[in-house]
Scaffold this motif. Structure first.
Motif, PDB file in Angstrom:
ATOM      1  N   SER A 152     -40.542  38.140  47.789  1.00  0.00           N
ATOM      2  CA  SER A 152     -40.529  38.758  46.465  1.00  0.00           C
ATOM      3  C   SER A 152     -39.415  38.203  45.578  1.00  0.00           C
ATOM      4  O   SER A 152     -39.493  38.258  44.354  1.00  0.00           O
ATOM      5  N   LYS A 153     -38.365  37.659  46.190  1.00  0.00           N
ATOM      6  CA  LYS A 153     -37.240  37.115  45.420  1.00  0.00           C
ATOM      7  C   LYS A 153     -37.506  35.696  44.913  1.00  0.00           C
ATOM      8  O   LYS A 153     -36.760  35.198  44.068  1.00  0.00           O
ATOM      9  N   CYS A 154     -38.510  35.041  45.459  1.00  0.00           N
ATOM     10  CA  CYS A 154     -38.685  33.607  45.203  1.00  0.00           C
ATOM     11  C   CYS A 154     -39.382  33.321  43.869  1.00  0.00           C
ATOM     12  O   CYS A 154     -40.296  34.040  43.459  1.00  0.00           O
ATOM     13  N   TRP A 155     -38.960  32.246  43.234  1.00  0.00           N
ATOM     14  CA  TRP A 155     -39.588  31.724  42.027  1.00  0.00           C
ATOM     15  C   TRP A 155     -40.582  30.658  42.463  1.00  0.00           C
ATOM     16  O   TRP A 155     -40.709  30.342  43.656  1.00  0.00           O
ATOM     17  N   THR A 156     -41.305  30.066  41.511  1.00  0.00           N
ATOM     18  CA  THR A 156     -42.316  29.077  41.869  1.00  0.00           C
ATOM     19  C   THR A 156     -41.720  27.676  41.957  1.00  0.00           C
ATOM     20  O   THR A 156     -40.739  27.354  41.268  1.00  0.00           O
ATOM     21  N   ALA A 157     -42.334  26.831  42.802  1.00  0.00           N
ATOM     22  CA  ALA A 157     -41.926  25.430  42.881  1.00  0.00           C
ATOM     23  C   ALA A 157     -42.138  24.747  41.536  1.00  0.00           C
ATOM     24  O   ALA A 157     -41.333  23.912  41.104  1.00  0.00           O
ATOM     25  N   GLU A 158     -43.234  25.109  40.863  1.00  0.00           N
ATOM     26  CA  GLU A 158     -43.526  24.541  39.536  1.00  0.00           C
ATOM     27  C   GLU A 158     -42.416  24.901  38.540  1.00  0.00           C
ATOM     28  O   GLU A 158     -42.041  24.077  37.690  1.00  0.00           O
TER      29      GLU A 158
END
Length: 360
Positions: free
Chosen positions: A207-213
């Motif tokens: 839930s803490k993660c942002w996108t690679a893009e």
């Protein structure tokens, strides 16, 4: 008339044991409390008990006389290790114990091990195991979210310790500096351009993660405005995440996760960077400890737990209705993170890099 010197708590304490927090960021935010304990008990022998994966985070700190690791994933070995640890602590006859985790098991460990005075928060139904139970601050009948450094320091002040400083503090090692210097030479980071680190991983949960893009697009925008060195730093098991960012970026990105960085080396790399772009995880707090600018991408967590008044940078959040849910895995569409725009992140980053020459 000769006045008798008034006894203090420090006079009666010869041995102290500290149960460290478990998460990397929490350990960093606990460093003012570690320092406070040492300052108030200068003659005591201080032992810290911690998980093996955070051991290198506190290497070279001057506050502890002994470091003891605890953990095992094998249930039988874990049980035997627990019994052995109880006996080891009991043999040392500690006068005072600080419990930074809120778990029942940590308080039970100190009680079974005969630690005379046990200080911790009265949570997880463990109040009866503590000699000095501290109530968590409340607001309108609910727990009041508190910056973790203040949260840990309160355990110290509740027993009479004087708090001289609240600044986060870490130390680098000779090995960490040597490995970092070799890495900088290998990747050409000593070229006078700013070093920007991207930290996409979070042990807390997805839930803490942002996108690679998002990370890739941010790097491309920054590179189009200022010539810089950009590298991904994350845990060894997150190599794939670093590769995804590298592949999606049009500009050059170095994936340092390939190097299986440990915390000893990571500290030294962050100490030498010019900007960290991170989700709300451990490296963010390492950057704060070294007074490095950091952009934090935050969604599911309440910023009151982790935002330091000493932090240089900005916390970026999307305007959605489900912020600060505190869930480890999003049950919906993860909008709190996916709606953070790379253009906004890059814009803030470029403002922080103003001292450098802009690319013509």
């Amino acid at each position: 008339m000769i006045r008798k010197k008034k006894d203090t708590i420090a006079d009666a304490v010869n041995k102290i044991i500290i149960r460290s927090p478990n998460w990397v960021g929490d350990v960093v935010m606990a460093t003012p409390a570690f320092r406070c304990i040492r300052e108030n008990f200068p003659r005591a022998k201080i032992t810290i008990l911690l998980k093996p994966y955070v051991r290198r985070l506190i290497d070279n700190t001057p506050w502890f006389d002994e470091i003891v690791e605890t953990d095992s994933h094998n249930s039988q070995v874990k049980y035997m290790g627990y019994v052995s640890l109880v006996m080891q602590i009991r043999r040392n006859r500690y006068d005072l114990g600080f419990l930074f985790p809120n778990s029942f098991s940590s308080a039970l460990l100190f009680r079974l091990a005969g630690v005379k005075r046990r200080i911790g928060y009265k949570r997880d139904a463990r109040g009866f195991l503590l000699t000095d139970g501290v109530n968590r601050l409340m607001e309108n009948g609910r727990f009041l979210p508190t910056y973790m450094t203040e949260y840990y320091l309160r355990l110290c002040s509740e027993i009479g310790c004087a708090v001289r400083s609240k600044k986060l503090e870490l130390f680098v090692t000779e090995r960490g500096q040597k490995c970092t210097a070799e890495m900088f030479e290998e990747y050409g980071f000593n070229n006078g351009r700013p070093l920007i680190l991207l930290n996409p991983g979070a042990a807390y949960g997805s839930s803490k993660c942002w996108t690679a893009e998002g990370f890739a697009r941010t790097a491309d925008i920054i590179q189009s405005k200022i010539r810089s060195n950009i590298a991904v730093v994350c845990a060894p098991h997150e190599v794939k995440l670093g590769e995804d960012i590298k592949e999606k970026a049009k500009s050059k990105i170095i994936n340092l996760a390939d190097r299986a960085l440990d915390l000893e080396i990571l500290k030294s790399i962050i100490q030498r960077c010019d900007l960290l772009i991170s989700v709300d995880s451990g490296p963010r707090h390492i950057a704060v400890a070294f007074k490095k600018p950091v952009i934090t991408l935050m969604g599911p967590n309440d910023p009151r737990y982790t935002c330091s008044p000493e932090e240089t940078g900005e916390v970026i959040r999307a305007e959605v209705d489900c912020l600060a849910c505190q869930l480890k895995v999003c049950p919906k569409d993860h909008r709190c993170m996916t709606q953070i725009k790379p253009e906004r992140v890059a814009g803030v980053g470029l403002e922080m890099l103003r001292p450098y020459f802009w690319k013509k």
